[in-house]
Design a protein around this motif. Sequence first.
Motif, PDB file in Angstrom:
ATOM      1  N   UNK A 140       0.904  -1.220   0.066  1.00  0.00           N
ATOM      2  CA  UNK A 140      -0.016   0.101  -0.051  1.00  0.00           C
ATOM      3  C   UNK A 140       0.805   1.254   0.041  1.00  0.00           C
ATOM      4  N   UNK A 141       1.930   1.212   0.767  1.00  0.00           N
ATOM      5  CA  UNK A 141       2.673   2.337   0.903  1.00  0.00           C
ATOM      6  C   UNK A 141       3.451   2.624  -0.507  1.00  0.00           C
ATOM      7  N   UNK A 142       3.844   1.713  -1.251  1.00  0.00           N
ATOM      8  CA  UNK A 142       4.323   1.526  -2.522  1.00  0.00           C
ATOM      9  C   UNK A 142       3.596   2.125  -3.463  1.00  0.00           C
ATOM     10  N   UNK A 143       2.129   1.656  -3.377  1.00  0.00           N
ATOM     11  CA  UNK A 143       0.998   2.320  -4.337  1.00  0.00           C
ATOM     12  C   UNK A 143       0.946   3.732  -3.997  1.00  0.00           C
ATOM     13  N   UNK A 144       1.075   4.224  -2.857  1.00  0.00           N
ATOM     14  CA  UNK A 144       0.939   5.753  -2.583  1.00  0.00           C
ATOM     15  C   UNK A 144       2.149   6.556  -3.499  1.00  0.00           C
ATOM     16  N   UNK A 145       3.202   5.870  -3.237  1.00  0.00           N
ATOM     17  CA  UNK A 145       4.412   6.635  -3.873  1.00  0.00           C
ATOM     18  C   UNK A 145       4.300   6.386  -5.582  1.00  0.00           C
ATOM     19  N   UNK A 146       3.792   5.306  -6.075  1.00  0.00           N
ATOM     20  CA  UNK A 146       3.704   5.124  -7.520  1.00  0.00           C
ATOM     21  C   UNK A 146       2.565   5.842  -7.937  1.00  0.00           C
ATOM     22  N   UNK A 147       1.502   6.081  -7.165  1.00  0.00           N
ATOM     23  CA  UNK A 147       0.431   7.173  -7.803  1.00  0.00           C
ATOM     24  C   UNK A 147       1.020   8.459  -7.885  1.00  0.00           C
ATOM     25  N   UNK A 148       1.827   8.775  -7.199  1.00  0.00           N
ATOM     26  CA  UNK A 148       2.648  10.198  -7.462  1.00  0.00           C
ATOM     27  C   UNK A 148       3.605  10.259  -8.810  1.00  0.00           C
TER      28      UNK A 148
END
Length: 283
Positions: A54-62
């Motif tokens: 989930x933390x990876x997804x947050x960063x990847x969304x950016x």
Amino acid sequence: MGLPCGTFNTSYKKETAIFRTRLQRILLIGGIILAFLFPLFAGSYLTTFFIYVMITIISALGLNILTGYCGQYSIGHAAFMAVGAFTVANLVGRGVNFFIALLAAGVFSALAGVVFGLPSKRVKGLYLVLSTLAAQFILIYVIVGWFGGDVMMHIPPVKIGEISLAFPRNYWYLVLVILLVMTYLARNIARTKAGRAFIAIRDNDIAAEAMGINTFNYKLLAFAIGCFYAGIAGGLWATFVSIADSSQYALSESIWYLGIVIVGGMGSVAGTYFGAIFIRGIK
């Protein structure tokens, strides 16, 4: 997601709506309910792994906003996460409220993104990639030299009221709520004036400028938003593992993030989810 047979878009508002059918709403509500129930049945290992996802997804969304929407390639994304991680480590260590520290992590990362986005006024493509590569090394060098990143910074246990975030199950709900908010914001960006400008710049920046779009300002805005997401993700990860360590944000990690965006589909929010799950699953 495609529309079922016989369903048509009769206005721009309907075409850009986030939920266009009842099935989409049902699937979303069901998915959110399952996500909130997941840590009640999953073990500590799976909970920890999916917090990482989930933390990876947050960063990847950016990065998806910066690269997928605006077409500005970056291979220094992990360095901006490091800015967020060490910002949280410094502020929380000085007794600052966790949420204020996390917001500051996003803001400082956004400011760093704007600084390293300045070359986008004159260069693009491979040359812009090289400038973001410089950000990867310069930011890590500054962190190591100024903030003691080479010896790591320990973050004291964080609490929200009486709830300790040291336990994966408690931290899951914090990350999940932030992920849902950040996903909603990312999905809505494409529906705004800025989002349409990003897409125009990605498709043809010369044509976009001819139409009156201030391409430089919007490129800087894309860098700011993308790096804000990275800073939030870096702060969350550092808090979860209780350590801010510069070695966790190496060049290889930035390349993995770019791979997540490419594998999932550039400009696709749902694709970012699938790309992050796939890449983290095989890494």
